[in-house]
Scaffold this active site. Structure first.
Site, mmCIF file in Angstrom:
data_model
loop_
_atom_site.group_PDB
_atom_site.id
_atom_site.type_symbol
_atom_site.label_atom_id
_atom_site.label_comp_id
_atom_site.label_asym_id
_atom_site.label_seq_id
_atom_site.Cartn_x
_atom_site.Cartn_y
_atom_site.Cartn_z
ATOM 1 N N LYS A 213 -32.529 -30.915 -1.343
ATOM 2 C CA LYS A 213 -34.040 -30.930 -1.964
ATOM 3 C C LYS A 213 -34.910 -30.610 -0.802
ATOM 4 C CE LYS A 213 -36.853 -31.858 -5.511
ATOM 5 N NZ LYS A 213 -36.585 -32.903 -6.481
ATOM 6 N N LYS A 267 -32.770 -26.615 -3.687
ATOM 7 C CA LYS A 267 -33.876 -26.441 -4.024
ATOM 8 C C LYS A 267 -35.010 -27.031 -3.149
ATOM 9 C CE LYS A 267 -36.378 -28.974 -8.131
ATOM 10 N NZ LYS A 267 -36.422 -30.088 -8.463
HETATM 11 C C1 PBG Z 1 -38.837 -34.785 -8.854
HETATM 12 C C2 PBG Z 1 -38.627 -33.256 -9.168
HETATM 13 C C3 PBG Z 1 -39.589 -32.113 -8.401
HETATM 14 C C4 PBG Z 1 -38.656 -31.184 -10.214
HETATM 15 C C5 PBG Z 1 -38.652 -31.364 -10.488
HETATM 16 N N1 PBG Z 1 -38.253 -32.832 -10.437
HETATM 17 C C6 PBG Z 1 -41.161 -31.983 -7.792
HETATM 18 C C7 PBG Z 1 -41.184 -33.034 -7.031
HETATM 19 O O1 PBG Z 1 -42.254 -33.332 -8.110
HETATM 20 O O2 PBG Z 1 -41.232 -33.533 -6.027
HETATM 21 C C8 PBG Z 1 -39.678 -29.581 -9.389
HETATM 22 C C9 PBG Z 1 -38.773 -28.775 -10.090
HETATM 23 C C10 PBG Z 1 -40.069 -27.791 -10.473
HETATM 24 O O3 PBG Z 1 -40.525 -27.556 -9.466
HETATM 25 O O4 PBG Z 1 -40.006 -26.507 -11.022
HETATM 26 N N2 PBG Z 1 -37.859 -35.421 -8.765
#
Ligand code: PBG
Length: 343
Positions: A213, A267
């Site tokens: 991520k 991601k």
């Molecule tokens: C955080 C989280 C994120 C997403 C899902 N869980 C990133 C964040 O806010 O830093 C992103 C999902 C998306 O952008 O569709 N644990």
């Protein structure tokens, strides 16, 4: 005026001489032959649908930055799960928008067996047992500061966060989650979750690691969806991967596999196809991409403005994940694309 007239070189070779009579256009000449040689295909079996849940009844709140995506109360989430199952979508990934009053410094409400996520899991499993449920054990929707970890003196404390995430995973499994997908990027979380699940009799619950991520600008609309946009101070660079790095992503994935990950995720998605290909080549693991909120919104916005053909761009982007080596994609387009593929 000095006009330049190109001359054909003396003894110019024919195209057949140049190509040795190998013409790749032959197989592209008609729809039937293009279909015949198509290497990758997108099917409904490739789709995981992320949905947002909130408290209440009959609530369907639009998310301004994500046209066509809504925060749903549990009753309507169940309805959407039924629709997804009918379309053949294999699994849902749920994310909560938690009442601000319930958020605190350590995200303690994630441990409540009756929080909105765990109740949603039970309700969906009850009504639609055949659909897979993937829950996120990260703390960010539950903390008052929007970080994925416990924040102390300006530091995200790794080990204490891991304890909390692992406990949350067990509670989510007890509610009926089939796959735990921790998105927090703390060191050691995969091993800790595996141990905690096994110690509590959840040997069958799988772990989809958000192995790679990246610290990314493409999460913006999601933060509106879960209500962390206004809370988050600073950035997540001390735990998410620097988006300049690729070897580091491979090391993260390698470590998560060693700790017990069943599936890997990359991601965001489209800007990171090189990472997907590297991980698939290196590990041959079930590999997924999360086409995140910002990617969804860019396609939607450009489509709505008539700048691109939104439907075609959606399909092209999803097929690109397959070509890069993905076994499946988490995408907000899931119901739309499943409907199209059916029709
Ligand atoms: C955080 C989280 C994120 C997403 C899902 N869980 C990133 C964040 O806010 O830093 C992103 C999902 C998306 O952008 O569709 N644990």
């Amino acid at each position: 005026m000095n006009r330049f007239t190109p001359t054909k070189p003396a003894g110019a070779r024919s195209v057949d001489d140049v190509t040795g009579s190998r013409r790749l256009r032959r197989m592209r000449k008609a729809d039937w032959s293009r279909r015949l040689v198509q290497e990758n295909r997108l099917t409904v079996d490739d789709l995981i649908w992320p949905i947002f849940v909130v408290e209440g009844k009959n609530v369907r709140e639009p998310i301004a930055a994500m046209p066509g995506v809504f925060r749903l109360s549990i009753d309507l989430a169940v309805r959407e799960a039924e629709r997804a199952a009918k379309l053949g979508i294999p699994a849902l990934a749920t994310f909560p928008n938690v009442d601000l009053a319930l958020r605190d410094q350590t995200g303690s409400h994630i441990l409540d067996p009756d929080n909105v996520i765990n109740r949603a899991t039970r309700a969906i499993k009850d009504a639609v047992p055949e659909i897979g449920i993937i829950t996120d054990a990260a703390l960010d929707p539950f903390t008052s500061h929007g970080h994925d970890g416990i924040l102390r003196d300006g530091i995200i404390v790794n080990d204490e966060t891991v304890d909390q995430v692992a406990a949350a995973a067990v509670i989510q499994a007890a509610a009926g989650a089939d796959i735990i997908a921790p998105s927090d990027m703390m060191d050691g979380r995969i091993g800790a979750i595996r141990d905690a699940l096994d110690a509590n009799g959840f040997q069958d619950v799988a772990i989809m690691s958000y192995a790679t991520k990246f610290a990314s600008a493409f999460y913006g609309p999601y933060r509106e969806a879960v209500g962390t946009a206004g809370l988050l101070k600073g950035d997540k660079k001390t735990y998410y991967i620097d988006h300049a790095n690729s070897d580091e992503a491979v090391r993260e994935a390698e470590q998560d596999i060693a700790e017990g990950a069943d599936m890997l995720m990359v991601k965001p998605g489209l800007p990171y196809l090189d990472i997907i290909r590297r991980l698939k080549d290196e590990f041959q693991m079930p590999t997924f991409a999360y086409q995140v909120s910002g990617e969804y919104s860019m396609i939607k916005a450009a489509g709505a403005n008539g700048w691109i053909d939104g439907e075609k761009a959606m399909l092209e982007s999803l097929l690109a994940f397959k070509r890069a080596g993905c076994d499946g994609i988490l995408t907000y387009f899931a119901p739309e694309v499943a409907t199209m593929l059916k029709g």
